[in-house]
Design a protein around this motif. Structure first.
Motif, PDB file in Angstrom:
ATOM      1  N   VAL A   1     -37.872 -44.142 -19.181  1.00  0.00           N
ATOM      2  CA  VAL A   1     -37.993 -45.335 -18.386  1.00  0.00           C
ATOM      3  C   VAL A   1     -39.243 -46.078 -18.515  1.00  0.00           C
ATOM      4  O   VAL A   1     -39.286 -47.346 -18.231  1.00  0.00           O
ATOM      5  CB  VAL A   1     -37.579 -45.073 -16.499  1.00  0.00           C
ATOM      6  N   GLU A   2     -40.233 -45.706 -18.928  1.00  0.00           N
ATOM      7  CA  GLU A   2     -41.477 -46.272 -19.123  1.00  0.00           C
ATOM      8  C   GLU A   2     -42.258 -45.504 -20.247  1.00  0.00           C
ATOM      9  O   GLU A   2     -42.366 -44.347 -20.429  1.00  0.00           O
ATOM     10  CB  GLU A   2     -42.456 -46.107 -17.738  1.00  0.00           C
ATOM     11  N   VAL A   3     -43.095 -46.436 -21.080  1.00  0.00           N
ATOM     12  CA  VAL A   3     -43.832 -45.688 -22.250  1.00  0.00           C
ATOM     13  C   VAL A   3     -45.354 -46.408 -21.860  1.00  0.00           C
ATOM     14  O   VAL A   3     -45.494 -47.383 -21.488  1.00  0.00           O
ATOM     15  CB  VAL A   3     -43.214 -46.373 -23.510  1.00  0.00           C
ATOM     16  N   GLY A   4     -46.248 -45.335 -22.057  1.00  0.00           N
ATOM     17  CA  GLY A   4     -47.612 -45.578 -21.859  1.00  0.00           C
ATOM     18  C   GLY A   4     -48.030 -46.211 -23.243  1.00  0.00           C
ATOM     19  O   GLY A   4     -47.443 -46.344 -24.316  1.00  0.00           O
TER      20      GLY A   4
ATOM     21  N   ALA B   1     -39.775 -48.383 -28.445  1.00  0.00           N
ATOM     22  CA  ALA B   1     -38.283 -48.227 -28.711  1.00  0.00           C
ATOM     23  C   ALA B   1     -37.888 -46.899 -27.860  1.00  0.00           C
ATOM     24  O   ALA B   1     -36.562 -46.507 -27.846  1.00  0.00           O
ATOM     25  CB  ALA B   1     -38.283 -47.931 -30.426  1.00  0.00           C
ATOM     26  N   TRP B   2     -38.852 -46.109 -27.517  1.00  0.00           N
ATOM     27  CA  TRP B   2     -38.483 -44.911 -26.786  1.00  0.00           C
ATOM     28  C   TRP B   2     -37.947 -45.445 -25.368  1.00  0.00           C
ATOM     29  O   TRP B   2     -37.179 -44.688 -24.731  1.00  0.00           O
ATOM     30  CB  TRP B   2     -39.736 -43.832 -26.494  1.00  0.00           C
ATOM     31  N   ARG B   3     -38.327 -46.389 -24.859  1.00  0.00           N
ATOM     32  CA  ARG B   3     -37.549 -46.766 -23.688  1.00  0.00           C
ATOM     33  C   ARG B   3     -36.199 -46.926 -23.576  1.00  0.00           C
ATOM     34  O   ARG B   3     -35.651 -47.581 -24.394  1.00  0.00           O
ATOM     35  CB  ARG B   3     -38.270 -48.142 -23.393  1.00  0.00           C
ATOM     36  N   GLY B   4     -35.463 -46.324 -22.577  1.00  0.00           N
ATOM     37  CA  GLY B   4     -33.871 -46.193 -22.683  1.00  0.00           C
ATOM     38  C   GLY B   4     -33.455 -44.972 -23.450  1.00  0.00           C
ATOM     39  O   GLY B   4     -32.262 -44.890 -23.185  1.00  0.00           O
ATOM     40  N   GLN B   5     -34.195 -44.358 -23.905  1.00  0.00           N
ATOM     41  CA  GLN B   5     -33.593 -43.277 -24.917  1.00  0.00           C
ATOM     42  C   GLN B   5     -33.344 -41.940 -24.089  1.00  0.00           C
ATOM     43  O   GLN B   5     -34.141 -41.705 -23.073  1.00  0.00           O
ATOM     44  CB  GLN B   5     -34.527 -42.680 -25.939  1.00  0.00           C
ATOM     45  N   ALA B   6     -32.329 -41.272 -24.405  1.00  0.00           N
ATOM     46  CA  ALA B   6     -31.830 -40.134 -23.810  1.00  0.00           C
ATOM     47  C   ALA B   6     -32.617 -38.851 -24.545  1.00  0.00           C
ATOM     48  O   ALA B   6     -32.730 -38.746 -25.665  1.00  0.00           O
ATOM     49  CB  ALA B   6     -30.279 -39.655 -23.804  1.00  0.00           C
ATOM     50  N   VAL B   7     -33.328 -38.129 -23.786  1.00  0.00           N
ATOM     51  CA  VAL B   7     -34.282 -37.146 -24.280  1.00  0.00           C
ATOM     52  C   VAL B   7     -34.067 -35.848 -23.462  1.00  0.00           C
ATOM     53  O   VAL B   7     -33.844 -35.624 -22.475  1.00  0.00           O
ATOM     54  CB  VAL B   7     -35.759 -37.607 -24.274  1.00  0.00           C
TER      55      VAL B   7
END
Length: 347
Positions: A67-70, A76-82
């Motif tokens: 939900v948040e990237v530093g 592009a990682w925002r919203g990804q299922a991990v």
């Protein structure tokens, strides 16, 4: 945010309101959709784990949505299922972890919380064929099984299929070892203290097994092997053995190992290994390996294997996270077959 905290050893965990984490440089913030319980969590609660530092939010396994990237992390990682790799900072030596190695969920706050901030290097895309609950089952036990089976014991995945024995089937790591070995083309046999679990293992691809509560389980197993091969198995026939129990029964594993066999173990739930007769080891040219967790590369390789073979983790039960004490008691009893999953959707 809401979280599950263990404040003291030998005490119940508590539901608390904890400060909301943020994604620092090279970190991501993940909304946890599902987490999974491990014996590690139970051992920490019981004060049976080395280097306990409390209070801590437990939980090594988790899957969710970024939900948040530093700073320094691709947006592009925002919203990804991990899915999260709980083995952090292994180091540069693939044979042994370095001084900075630690496992998520103590001393670092873990996945039994609504949100968690972890380094970007700890996240991987969730395999699309897995639900969040299935993905959460995978990390710690899957990585442990992968390193023991594929790296330490070096299961042959081409040529004549190897014969593999996995003890204590029903636990998460043992079941992953079974699924990995079967998917790799091995002939897999198992042991358990439950005939019901032996039967369930056969539905997952095990050829056969024996109940270790039978004093003659090793002879029973070898007789079954002999029948399946049409010849005597007097000298043992398992190329690879994966064990999590240790204890006095380990000596029987040496008896059933094939000449040149490899034994990898990652636990000692039944105590210290005793009564080994050295000539049985060196005359059979056996290799015995200890194993713990795994490297970043091994986690990626394990995840790729799961994705390629569309392996679905075995789940015993899915519970709301507020039922965590019930889940921990069930795990301590050893009655589960597969992973115990905690969902956070209801919080």
């Amino acid at each position: 945010m809401k979280a599950i905290l263990l404040a003291e050893k030998n005490q119940p965990v508590q539901r608390i309101d904890a400060p909301m984490p943020t994604a620092g440089p090279d970190e991501v913030l993940i909304k946890i959709e599902a987490a999974a319980l491990n014996h590690r969590d139970v051992f920490i609660q019981q004060g049976l784990y080395p280097g306990i530092k409390l209070p801590a939010i437990l939980g090594s396994d988790g899957a969710g949505i970024v939900v948040e990237v530093g700073e320094g992390v691709d947006s592009a990682w925002r919203g990804q299922a991990v899915v999260i790799n709980p083995a952090m900072h292994w180091g540069n030596n693939p044979r042994f972890y370095g001084a900075d190695f630690r496992i998520l969920g103590m001393p670092d706050h873990g996945t039994f919380a609504e949100y968690i901030a972890v380094e970007k290097t700890s996240i991987h895309h969730k395999p699309t064929h897995l639900s969040f609950e299935q993905a959460a089952a995978l990390p710690l036990a899957g990585l442990t099984a992968w390193r023991a089976l594929m790296t330490r014991a070096a299961l042959h995945t081409s040529g004549t299929p190897e014969k593999v024995l996995i003890t204590g089937i029903g636990g998460g790591a043992a079941l992953f070892a079974l699924q990995f070995a079967v998917s790799a083309g091995a002939e897999v046999w198992v042991t358990s203290g439950s005939d019901e679990k032996l039967a369930k293992a056969k539905t997952l691809g095990a050829t056969g097994g024996a109940n270790y509560r039978d004093p003659d389980w090793a002879k029973t197993l070898m007789a079954q092997l002999g029948e399946s091969q049409g010849r005597s198995m007097r000298n043992g026939y398992f190329d690879v053995i994966i064990d999590s129990a240790g204890g006095p029964g380990f000596a029987r594993l040496i008896d059933v190992a094939a000449p040149g066999g490899r034994i990898a173990f990652f636990g000692g739930t039944t105590g210290n290994i005793t009564d080994i007769i050295p000539p049985k080891v060196f005359f059979k040219q056996l290799s015995i390996f200890g194993s713990t967790m795994g490297t970043e590369r091994e986690f990626a390789d394990m995840l790729s294997f799961v994705d390629t073979h569309k392996i679905e983790p075995v789940i015993d039960k899915v519970l709301p996270i507020d039922a965590i004490e019930e889940a921990m008691k069930k795990m301590d009893s050893g009655k589960q077959f597969g992973k115990l999953i905690l969902t956070l959707n209801g919080w």
